[in-house]
Write an enzyme that holds these catalytic residues in place. Structure first.
Site, PDB file in Angstrom:
ATOM      1  N   ASP A  67      17.527   6.093 -35.878  1.00 45.24           N
ATOM      2  CA  ASP A  67      18.139   5.294 -36.948  1.00 45.24           C
ATOM      3  C   ASP A  67      17.153   5.091 -38.099  1.00 45.24           C
ATOM      4  O   ASP A  67      17.505   4.488 -39.117  1.00 45.24           O
ATOM      5  CB  ASP A  67      18.688   3.967 -36.414  1.00 45.24           C
ATOM      6  CG  ASP A  67      17.622   3.073 -35.816  1.00 45.24           C
ATOM      7  OD1 ASP A  67      16.470   3.517 -35.687  1.00 45.24           O
ATOM      8  OD2 ASP A  67      17.948   1.919 -35.461  1.00 45.24           O
ATOM      9  N   SER A  68      15.955   5.653 -37.961  1.00 38.69           N
ATOM     10  CA  SER A  68      15.038   5.739 -39.097  1.00 38.69           C
ATOM     11  C   SER A  68      15.674   6.547 -40.229  1.00 38.69           C
ATOM     12  O   SER A  68      15.187   6.522 -41.362  1.00 38.69           O
ATOM     13  CB  SER A  68      13.711   6.385 -38.680  1.00 38.69           C
ATOM     14  OG  SER A  68      13.953   7.595 -37.977  1.00 38.69           O
ATOM     15  N   ASP A 106      20.143   7.511 -31.486  1.00 38.71           N
ATOM     16  CA  ASP A 106      19.900   6.063 -31.523  1.00 38.71           C
ATOM     17  C   ASP A 106      21.205   5.293 -31.675  1.00 38.71           C
ATOM     18  O   ASP A 106      22.068   5.662 -32.487  1.00 38.71           O
ATOM     19  CB  ASP A 106      19.030   5.723 -32.747  1.00 38.71           C
ATOM     20  CG  ASP A 106      17.613   5.352 -32.368  1.00 38.71           C
ATOM     21  OD1 ASP A 106      17.361   5.007 -31.199  1.00 38.71           O
ATOM     22  OD2 ASP A 106      16.752   5.415 -33.270  1.00 38.71           O
ATOM     23  N   LYS A 136      19.661   6.156 -27.231  1.00 41.48           N
ATOM     24  CA  LYS A 136      18.489   5.276 -27.162  1.00 41.48           C
ATOM     25  C   LYS A 136      18.892   3.917 -27.716  1.00 41.48           C
ATOM     26  O   LYS A 136      19.653   3.848 -28.692  1.00 41.48           O
ATOM     27  CB  LYS A 136      17.324   5.857 -27.965  1.00 41.48           C
ATOM     28  CG  LYS A 136      16.102   4.914 -28.012  1.00 41.48           C
ATOM     29  CD  LYS A 136      14.844   5.604 -28.509  1.00 41.48           C
ATOM     30  CE  LYS A 136      14.700   5.677 -30.004  1.00 41.48           C
ATOM     31  NZ  LYS A 136      14.690   4.379 -30.694  1.00 41.48           N
ATOM     32  N   GLU A 138      17.227  -0.267 -28.411  1.00 39.74           N
ATOM     33  CA  GLU A 138      16.015  -1.086 -28.499  1.00 39.74           C
ATOM     34  C   GLU A 138      16.175  -2.353 -27.665  1.00 39.74           C
ATOM     35  O   GLU A 138      17.282  -2.890 -27.546  1.00 39.74           O
ATOM     36  CB  GLU A 138      15.727  -1.454 -29.963  1.00 39.74           C
ATOM     37  CG  GLU A 138      15.415  -0.239 -30.816  1.00 39.74           C
ATOM     38  CD  GLU A 138      15.024  -0.605 -32.245  1.00 39.74           C
ATOM     39  OE1 GLU A 138      14.823  -1.803 -32.550  1.00 39.74           O
ATOM     40  OE2 GLU A 138      14.916   0.333 -33.059  1.00 39.74           O
ATOM     41  N   GLU A 205       6.522   1.746 -28.953  1.00 34.39           N
ATOM     42  CA  GLU A 205       6.157   1.874 -30.375  1.00 34.39           C
ATOM     43  C   GLU A 205       5.213   0.759 -30.805  1.00 34.39           C
ATOM     44  O   GLU A 205       5.431  -0.422 -30.496  1.00 34.39           O
ATOM     45  CB  GLU A 205       7.420   1.829 -31.254  1.00 34.39           C
ATOM     46  CG  GLU A 205       7.073   1.885 -32.744  1.00 34.39           C
ATOM     47  CD  GLU A 205       8.248   2.159 -33.667  1.00 34.39           C
ATOM     48  OE1 GLU A 205       9.373   2.368 -33.178  1.00 34.39           O
ATOM     49  OE2 GLU A 205       8.019   2.171 -34.893  1.00 34.39           O
TER      50      GLU A 205
HETATM   51  O1  KIV Z   1      14.431   5.664 -35.367  1.00 36.55           O
HETATM   52  C1  KIV Z   1      13.457   6.327 -35.004  1.00 36.55           C
HETATM   53  O2  KIV Z   1      13.066   7.323 -35.630  1.00 36.55           O
HETATM   54  C2  KIV Z   1      12.764   5.890 -33.806  1.00 36.55           C
HETATM   55  C3  KIV Z   1      11.432   6.500 -33.513  1.00 36.55           C
HETATM   56  C4  KIV Z   1      10.432   6.017 -34.485  1.00 36.55           C
HETATM   57  C5  KIV Z   1      11.014   6.282 -32.115  1.00 36.55           C
HETATM   58  O3  KIV Z   1      13.238   5.052 -33.103  1.00 36.55           O
END
Ligand code: KIV
Length: 294
Positions: A67-68, A106, A136, A138, A205
């Site tokens: 989600d970056s 994510d 994924k 959090e 992280e």
């Molecule tokens: O969103 C993302 O790119 C991430 C990584 C930095 C692990 O969660």
């Protein structure tokens, strides 16, 4: 056993030998760590587009549609505004552009925290509409029941502890975590809870190195570090960071290329050609692109 891959330079697609068209699976990634030892470290990079996935696929065990992409692709101030629709669209593109790495997508903020049932509905949509291998999310202890709920219902989950960017408004920034004993104990408890709940891997992280090492030794599933420790069972980076494309790069990132400079130079040369009326040049008269679908 890892497969040998070659890049076909005409298409930039990975051609695996000797077992073509077999993606790595989540159980294979989980099985890399045996009795606390990961002989072959796990390689993960973020990918957001089909073309990026094509270029990275041969070199990675896991592609993360992070989600970056909120900051990297959409210019948003954080990952908080990212939507499920965005993740589904980019997840499907990355699956289309790859066939070796297992693709992890994510779960965006707000799509899974309210209840295990809400998480299942969102995650099932992601799996159905992207074809990805896993999601994924959090959070640690607070998400453990949700992780167990998803795994028991056929959705592989990668956890994410330490600096959890979706919680930026609670954490107050993106500083490294685990400097106090209380914080370090909490991160360890979070990682243990995810492992016990059935997560197949946990991203650690932005934590101080001794904690990342202690977690890696303590939990059964592989740890994937980012700004954590070289001793983690694998590593992940935001691809645009390590290619020098994103303007704000965290201190821990090793920048392997400066593609921002390469692109800027190419654009400057093109602009100069157009303004001098020397584009396209006598030897480059317009030709339609060859059909690349064949
Ligand atoms: O969103 C993302 O790119 C991430 C990584 C930095 C692990 O969660």
């Amino acid at each position: 056993m890892s497969t040998t891959f070659q890049l076909d330079t005409s298409t930039s697609r990975a051609h695996p030998t000797p077992a073509p068209m077999k993606r790595l699976t989540v159980p294979q990634i989980r099985a890399r760590k045996v009795d606390g030892v990961t002989a072959e470290p796990i390689v993960m990079l973020t990918a957001y587009t089909a073309r990026q996935a094509q270029l990275l696929d041969a070199h990675c065990d896991l592609l993360l549609v992070g989600d970056s992409l909120g900051q990297v692709i959409y210019g948003l101030p954080s990952s908080v505004p990212v939507t499920l629709d965005m993740m589904v669209a980019h997840g499907a593109a990355v699956v289309r552009g790859s066939y070796h790495a297992a693709v992890v997508v994510d779960m965006p903020f707000g799509s899974y925290e309210a209840s295990p049932e809400a998480a299942f509905a969102s995650a099932a949509r992601v799996l159905k509409e992207t074809g990805c291998a896993a999601i994924k999310l959090e959070g640690g202890e607070a998400m453990a029941a949700t992780v167990a709920f998803l795994v028991q219902r056929g959705i592989p989950v990668m956890g994410h502890v330490g600096l959890t960017p979706q919680a930026v408004n609670v954490l107050g920034g993106y500083n490294a975590r685990g400097r106090s004993t209380a914080e370090a104990d909490k991160i360890m408890a979070d990682a243990r809870a995810l492992d016990n709940a059935g997560a197949f891997a946990v991203v650690i992280e932005g934590v101080v190195e001794p904690i990342a090492v202690a977690i890696t030794q303590a939990i059964g599933c592989p740890t994937i570090g980012i700004g954590a420790s070289a001793q983690c069972d694998g590593q992940v980076l935001v691809t645009d960071d390590m290619l020098g494309l994103f303007e704000r790069v965290p201190r821990f990132v090793k920048v392997y290329e400066n593609l921002a400079e390469v692109i800027g130079n190419a654009a400057a040369h093109y602009a100069a050609d157009v303004r001098a009326r020397t584009f396209p040049g006598p030897e480059q008269t317009y030709q339609p692109r060859a059909d690349k679908t064949a």
